[in-house]
Design an enzyme around this catalytic site. Sequence first.
Site, PDB file in Angstrom:
ATOM      1  CG  HIS A 539     -31.876 -19.467 -14.812  1.00  0.00           C
ATOM      2  ND1 HIS A 539     -32.553 -19.616 -13.627  1.00  0.00           N
ATOM      3  CD2 HIS A 539     -32.703 -19.970 -15.777  1.00  0.00           C
ATOM      4  CE1 HIS A 539     -33.719 -20.186 -13.847  1.00  0.00           C
ATOM      5  NE2 HIS A 539     -33.839 -20.408 -15.143  1.00  0.00           N
ATOM      6  CG  ASP A 543     -35.162 -18.521  -9.401  1.00  0.00           C
ATOM      7  OD1 ASP A 543     -34.084 -18.921  -9.867  1.00  0.00           O
ATOM      8  OD2 ASP A 543     -35.479 -18.633  -8.207  1.00  0.00           O
TER       9      ASP A 543
END
Length: 566
Positions: A539, A543
Amino acid sequence: MAQRTIAPLARRSARNLHAPLQGSGILRGFERGYSAIASDLERRACTKGDGNSIVCEDVSQKTHVHTFSQKLSRNVQPAASPEMTTYFPRSSVLNQAPRNVHWPKIVGDRLSAGSIASHLLNSSSTYMKRSFATDAGLPPHQEIGMPSLSPTMSEGNVAKWKKKEGDKVSAGDVLCEIETDKAIVDMESMEDGYLAKIVHGDGAKEIKIGEVIAIMVEDEDDIAKFKDYTPSGQGAANEKAPSKETTPPPPPPKEDTPSPVTIPKTEKSTASPQSEDRIFASPIARKMAEDHKVPISSIKGTGPNGRIVKADIEDYLASVSKATPPSTPPTKTLEYTDIPLSQIRKVTASRLLLSKQTIPHYYLTVDTCVDKLMVLRNQLNALQEASNGKRISVNDFVIKAAASALRKVPQCNSSWTNEYIRQYHNINISVAVQTDKGLFVPVVKDADKKGLSAIGEDVKVLAQKAKENTLKPADYEGGTFTVSNLGGPFGIKQFCAIINPPQSAILAVGSAEKRVIPGALQDQFDVGSFMSVTLSCDHRVIDGAIGAEYLKAFKGYIEDPLTMLL
């Protein structure tokens, strides 16, 4: 101008090598590219006592190093050994680390002052270290250290020696097989000589980088002198070990102190009444106490005049049985076998643990219809069989689709650093391969630019190397994205994979299964084959929307495979 003299050994050897030693002598040979040859020749000349060499003349003047004949003629004791220093020549040969050369410091200062300093003084790893004769009477020899054969290697194992003690070795010969944290790599010799001593034999494990594993000598007659040889670093450790076992100091001498005089005490004869020593018990009570081994003196009688009766013994036995817990049968010991950890198993465990602890994983799953892919695969395999080519697998389509989707969504072809995100221009797909020795991840280079047959050929070759444990560093380095397929070989429907650092994503591929789906008309149903894939993302780099965009592109290529061939 006074004529400078070249060491006879240097002149003879350099003449055979056509080295330009005229003019300014051996130093000009350094400047013309013969630094490695000249340094070794001059070192040997200094070692043999040839003080006429121009490199060694300063040593003979400033450190009073005499030749053997000069010592006899002058009848003087040899002076102290010159201060030694170490230089590290580079090695440009693959899988061969540099050699440490020990020189008198004054010679080294003179050499390093020239233009060869930058060539000699830049190295960090140890492979072959030159040593000279010591007070123990050892001849010149080379200490071969454990080399660093991969970027993440901190220690290695000796898998198998290809040479035996006493064998003659030529430059380029394979000395042994070294098991690194990635694979088993051949270690080659840098020089000619004889293998005098193997310090760590076959199967030696957890040897630190630079630790001595063998000894080489130049002369065959010197082999026997290293039969009981112990490397200097290990010898010092062995010598320190017994020193810890110090004998305890002798006890201090006892002072002669007068022993106290004991005065015998006269005991008063106190006659106890006979009733206090006698225990009164009924015959049956005594018999029960003897049968059950009951200390009758500890039982208080309840009969007349404190007499112990049968009921007293029974009460005592009942109280003891209540206080003693019931005996439990002993538990059966578990049977097990301890399996030694291989280098690849240790590295895999540490890297995956690091990945789960430091990378914020999240997972995205999508189902892809593979009906058109299976039809196209059957058509291509028919053409391959007609041309004696190898069949194309579903995994080949998956690798091609994964690479094509990375070309469309390059954000997923990246890695995280603390200062920036590095986005790669090459698309190299790492393919997870399970073997008996552990999990290997060889790399298909530039998979987006290759056809399906080329990808299939690369995967088969790399998988075979992984199973034979013969992968080279170039086979498993440089991956930018990983594909792990447990569906085809094992029938796993869906799973989540752990990211392979420093990459930022890994695609977990499940098996294809038939499902009932709505048809074109109402109350009409069709059957389709669907394959589940799960994308694990870092992450910090990818995204959620970027990961979803990648899976959308991947699904498009799988469900319409002709588009990835354009």
